[in-house]
Design a protein around this motif. Structure first.
Motif, PDB file in Angstrom:
ATOM      1  N   PRO A  84      21.431  13.276  51.971  1.00  2.36           N
ATOM      2  CA  PRO A  84      20.802  11.966  51.766  1.00  2.36           C
ATOM      3  C   PRO A  84      21.106  11.051  52.960  1.00  2.36           C
ATOM      4  CG  PRO A  84      22.045  12.649  49.818  1.00  2.36           C
ATOM      5  CD  PRO A  84      22.390  13.613  50.906  1.00  2.36           C
ATOM      6  N   GLY A  85      20.092  10.349  53.408  1.00  2.70           N
ATOM      7  CA  GLY A  85      20.297   9.448  54.543  1.00  2.70           C
ATOM      8  C   GLY A  85      20.261  10.118  55.890  1.00  2.70           C
ATOM      9  N   ALA A  86      19.915  11.408  55.934  1.00  6.16           N
ATOM     10  CA  ALA A  86      19.893  12.113  57.219  1.00  6.16           C
ATOM     11  C   ALA A  86      18.940  11.451  58.209  1.00  6.16           C
ATOM     12  CB  ALA A  86      19.508  13.574  57.008  1.00  6.16           C
ATOM     13  N   ALA A  87      17.765  11.034  57.731  1.00  4.63           N
ATOM     14  CA  ALA A  87      16.785  10.420  58.622  1.00  4.63           C
ATOM     15  C   ALA A  87      17.304   9.093  59.175  1.00  4.63           C
ATOM     16  CB  ALA A  87      15.462  10.203  57.883  1.00  4.63           C
ATOM     17  N   ILE A  88      18.039   8.341  58.353  1.00  2.00           N
ATOM     18  CA  ILE A  88      18.572   7.047  58.798  1.00  2.00           C
ATOM     19  C   ILE A  88      19.628   7.248  59.881  1.00  2.00           C
ATOM     20  CG2 ILE A  88      19.868   5.008  58.053  1.00  2.00           C
ATOM     21  CD1 ILE A  88      18.514   5.314  55.323  1.00  2.00           C
ATOM     22  N   VAL A  89      20.508   8.219  59.684  1.00  2.00           N
ATOM     23  CA  VAL A  89      21.539   8.514  60.678  1.00  2.00           C
ATOM     24  C   VAL A  89      20.899   8.982  61.983  1.00  2.00           C
ATOM     25  CG1 VAL A  89      23.494  10.029  61.226  1.00  2.00           C
ATOM     26  CG2 VAL A  89      23.258   9.062  58.929  1.00  2.00           C
ATOM     27  N   LEU A  90      19.907   9.845  61.869  1.00  2.00           N
ATOM     28  CA  LEU A  90      19.226  10.357  63.058  1.00  2.00           C
ATOM     29  C   LEU A  90      18.459   9.245  63.764  1.00  2.00           C
ATOM     30  CD1 LEU A  90      18.965  13.089  64.451  1.00  2.00           C
ATOM     31  CD2 LEU A  90      16.870  13.489  63.144  1.00  2.00           C
ATOM     32  N   ALA A  91      17.836   8.365  62.997  1.00  2.00           N
ATOM     33  CA  ALA A  91      17.105   7.240  63.588  1.00  2.00           C
ATOM     34  C   ALA A  91      18.042   6.330  64.375  1.00  2.00           C
ATOM     35  CB  ALA A  91      16.384   6.443  62.502  1.00  2.00           C
ATOM     36  N   ALA A  92      19.230   6.093  63.832  1.00  2.00           N
ATOM     37  CA  ALA A  92      20.201   5.257  64.535  1.00  2.00           C
ATOM     38  C   ALA A  92      20.610   5.897  65.864  1.00  2.00           C
ATOM     39  CB  ALA A  92      21.425   5.022  63.653  1.00  2.00           C
ATOM     40  N   GLY A  93      20.787   7.218  65.847  1.00  4.12           N
ATOM     41  CA  GLY A  93      21.100   7.917  67.082  1.00  4.12           C
ATOM     42  C   GLY A  93      19.976   7.826  68.093  1.00  4.12           C
ATOM     43  N   LEU A  94      18.756   8.000  67.623  1.00  2.00           N
ATOM     44  CA  LEU A  94      17.593   7.875  68.520  1.00  2.00           C
ATOM     45  C   LEU A  94      17.503   6.477  69.103  1.00  2.00           C
ATOM     46  CD1 LEU A  94      14.891   9.850  66.517  1.00  2.00           C
ATOM     47  CD2 LEU A  94      15.485  10.256  68.914  1.00  2.00           C
ATOM     48  N   GLN A  95      17.752   5.471  68.272  1.00  2.00           N
ATOM     49  CA  GLN A  95      17.635   4.108  68.736  1.00  2.00           C
ATOM     50  C   GLN A  95      18.636   3.784  69.836  1.00  2.00           C
ATOM     51  OE1 GLN A  95      15.321   2.074  68.414  1.00  2.00           O
ATOM     52  NE2 GLN A  95      16.294   0.374  69.480  1.00  2.00           N
ATOM     53  N   ARG A  96      19.766   4.446  69.807  1.00  2.00           N
ATOM     54  CA  ARG A  96      20.761   4.236  70.867  1.00  2.00           C
ATOM     55  C   ARG A  96      20.211   4.676  72.219  1.00  2.00           C
ATOM     56  NH1 ARG A  96      26.514   6.538  69.181  1.00  2.00           N
ATOM     57  NH2 ARG A  96      27.059   5.483  71.131  1.00  2.00           N
ATOM     58  N   TYR A  97      19.398   5.707  72.207  1.00  2.00           N
ATOM     59  CA  TYR A  97      18.735   6.115  73.453  1.00  2.00           C
ATOM     60  C   TYR A  97      17.582   5.178  73.795  1.00  2.00           C
ATOM     61  CZ  TYR A  97      21.237  10.595  73.381  1.00  2.00           C
ATOM     62  OH  TYR A  97      22.207  11.569  73.391  1.00  2.00           O
ATOM     63  N   LEU A  98      16.745   4.889  72.819  1.00  2.00           N
ATOM     64  CA  LEU A  98      15.546   4.085  73.072  1.00  2.00           C
ATOM     65  C   LEU A  98      15.879   2.666  73.486  1.00  2.00           C
ATOM     66  CD1 LEU A  98      13.303   5.323  70.122  1.00  2.00           C
ATOM     67  CD2 LEU A  98      13.013   5.832  72.556  1.00  2.00           C
ATOM     68  N   SER A  99      17.053   2.173  73.111  1.00  2.00           N
ATOM     69  CA  SER A  99      17.436   0.818  73.493  1.00  2.00           C
ATOM     70  C   SER A  99      17.603   0.681  74.998  1.00  2.00           C
ATOM     71  CB  SER A  99      18.729   0.403  72.782  1.00  2.00           C
ATOM     72  OG  SER A  99      19.809   1.227  73.191  1.00  2.00           O
ATOM     73  N   ASP A 100      17.783   1.806  75.688  1.00  2.00           N
ATOM     74  CA  ASP A 100      17.899   1.785  77.146  1.00  2.00           C
ATOM     75  C   ASP A 100      16.550   1.922  77.846  1.00  2.00           C
ATOM     76  OD1 ASP A 100      20.654   1.589  76.966  1.00  2.00           O
ATOM     77  OD2 ASP A 100      20.967   3.757  77.064  1.00  2.00           O
ATOM     78  N   VAL A 101      15.498   2.120  77.066  1.00  2.00           N
ATOM     79  CA  VAL A 101      14.173   2.346  77.645  1.00  2.00           C
ATOM     80  C   VAL A 101      13.414   1.021  77.678  1.00  2.00           C
ATOM     81  CG1 VAL A 101      12.008   3.624  77.435  1.00  2.00           C
ATOM     82  CG2 VAL A 101      14.154   4.677  76.718  1.00  2.00           C
ATOM     83  N   GLY A 102      12.961   0.631  78.858  1.00  2.00           N
ATOM     84  CA  GLY A 102      12.242  -0.630  78.997  1.00  2.00           C
ATOM     85  C   GLY A 102      10.961  -0.642  78.185  1.00  2.00           C
ATOM     86  N   PRO A 103      10.530  -1.836  77.728  1.00  2.00           N
ATOM     87  CA  PRO A 103       9.337  -1.927  76.874  1.00  2.00           C
ATOM     88  C   PRO A 103       8.053  -1.478  77.566  1.00  2.00           C
ATOM     89  CG  PRO A 103      10.067  -4.107  77.567  1.00  2.00           C
ATOM     90  CD  PRO A 103      11.142  -3.163  77.968  1.00  2.00           C
ATOM     91  N   SER A 104       8.035  -1.505  78.894  1.00  2.00           N
ATOM     92  CA  SER A 104       6.825  -1.092  79.611  1.00  2.00           C
ATOM     93  C   SER A 104       6.782   0.420  79.856  1.00  2.00           C
ATOM     94  CB  SER A 104       6.736  -1.826  80.952  1.00  2.00           C
ATOM     95  OG  SER A 104       7.847  -1.490  81.771  1.00  2.00           O
ATOM     96  N   ARG A 105       7.859   1.116  79.554  1.00  2.00           N
ATOM     97  CA  ARG A 105       7.889   2.556  79.808  1.00  2.00           C
ATOM     98  C   ARG A 105       7.289   3.307  78.630  1.00  2.00           C
ATOM     99  NH1 ARG A 105      13.268   6.188  81.379  1.00  2.00           N
ATOM    100  NH2 ARG A 105      12.099   8.047  82.034  1.00  2.00           N
ATOM    101  N   PRO A 106       6.258   4.112  78.847  1.00  2.00           N
ATOM    102  CA  PRO A 106       5.614   4.812  77.730  1.00  2.00           C
ATOM    103  C   PRO A 106       6.518   5.882  77.134  1.00  2.00           C
ATOM    104  CG  PRO A 106       4.709   5.567  79.819  1.00  2.00           C
ATOM    105  CD  PRO A 106       5.612   4.409  80.139  1.00  2.00           C
ATOM    106  N   VAL A 107       6.462   6.001  75.804  1.00  2.00           N
ATOM    107  CA  VAL A 107       7.211   7.043  75.101  1.00  2.00           C
ATOM    108  C   VAL A 107       6.233   8.149  74.706  1.00  2.00           C
ATOM    109  CG1 VAL A 107       8.578   7.601  73.058  1.00  2.00           C
ATOM    110  CG2 VAL A 107       8.943   5.429  74.231  1.00  2.00           C
ATOM    111  N   VAL A 108       6.596   9.381  75.024  1.00  2.00           N
ATOM    112  CA  VAL A 108       5.752  10.533  74.739  1.00  2.00           C
ATOM    113  C   VAL A 108       6.572  11.553  73.950  1.00  2.00           C
ATOM    114  CG1 VAL A 108       4.376  12.412  75.707  1.00  2.00           C
ATOM    115  CG2 VAL A 108       4.417  10.185  76.857  1.00  2.00           C
ATOM    116  N   ALA A 109       6.055  11.949  72.804  1.00  2.00           N
ATOM    117  CA  ALA A 109       6.685  12.999  72.009  1.00  2.00           C
ATOM    118  C   ALA A 109       5.998  14.325  72.313  1.00  2.00           C
ATOM    119  CB  ALA A 109       6.584  12.680  70.527  1.00  2.00           C
ATOM    120  N   VAL A 110       6.766  15.311  72.726  1.00  2.00           N
ATOM    121  CA  VAL A 110       6.243  16.653  72.990  1.00  2.00           C
ATOM    122  C   VAL A 110       6.859  17.593  71.955  1.00  2.00           C
ATOM    123  CG1 VAL A 110       6.001  18.523  74.641  1.00  2.00           C
ATOM    124  CG2 VAL A 110       5.991  16.154  75.443  1.00  2.00           C
TER     125      VAL A 110
END
Length: 200
Positions: free
Chosen positions: A15-41
């Motif tokens: 339970p809560g696996a997605a929330i924990v994973l989202a928090a981890g992802l956000q730690r990376y995305l917080s370093d990505v500037g708003p003008s930089r495109p995000v692409v999921a492959v």
């Protein structure tokens, strides 16, 4: 904000696996500037149950339509060994300095089956089945779908769809949560009279 130095590993059944994973992802995305495109492959094929994790994640992401995110690799249009390099070339032509989140299935130890790992740097698709393919991603998410070490192709073919689908739902949910936080400023408490907001 510092990036996590060690891979993050969660069990998709917790339970809560997605929330924990989202928090981890956000730690990376917080370093990505708003003008930089995000692409999921999302790498894999719908012709192998175990290797369908990536296309299933891509399909779920397309349904949820996270804003300002391009998605490559779905059940209808999978990204696999045959077209991976062409896909990367297309991304290079379409986007300037994209931030690529790679998603792929992998094999591992019995105790880790059903777990999702978030790691810095690119994933190496096909490594578990001795294929030489180009590395993909600034960061990557891998789902451990079955046990590795022996007859990998057969193991992938005989992986339970329920395991893969459950992991795909957790990964897609986590990605959507993290991308939504990137899009919206989050208000933080400051002394009275000094309202401010920050991006997480």
């Amino acid at each position: 904000m510092n990036r996590p130095k060690a891979p993050l590993k969660v069990n998709a059944r917790d339970p809560g696996a997605a929330i924990v994973l989202a928090a981890g992802l956000q730690r990376y995305l917080s370093d990505v500037g708003p003008s930089r495109p995000v692409v999921a492959v999302c790498i894999g094929t719908d012709r192998s149950t175990g290797d369908s994790l990536g296309p299933l994640v891509g399909m779920l992401l397309e349904r949820k339509k996270p804003a300002d995110t391009e998605i490559y690799g779905t059940l209808d249009q999978p990204v696999h060994a045959v077209n991976l390099q062409d896909t990367l070339d297309e991304i290079g032509r379409r986007f300037r300095n994209p931030y690529i989140i790679a998603v792929d299935a992998c094999l591992g130890q019995l105790a880790s089956v059903g777990s999702v790992q978030l790691c810095d740097g690119p994933v190496k698709p096909g490594a578990g089945v001795n294929k030489s393919l180009p590395p993909v991603g600034d960061i990557h998410l891998t789902g451990i779908v079955n046990v590795g070490g022996f007859m990998e192709y057969l193991v992938l073919q005989n992986t339970r769809l329920s395991v893969v689908m459950g992991m795909a739902e957790v990964i897609a949910d986590a990605m959507c949560r993290a991308l939504l936080l990137r899009e919206r400023p989050v208000w933080r408490h400051v002394p009275a009279g000094k309202p401010a907001f920050m991006n997480p």
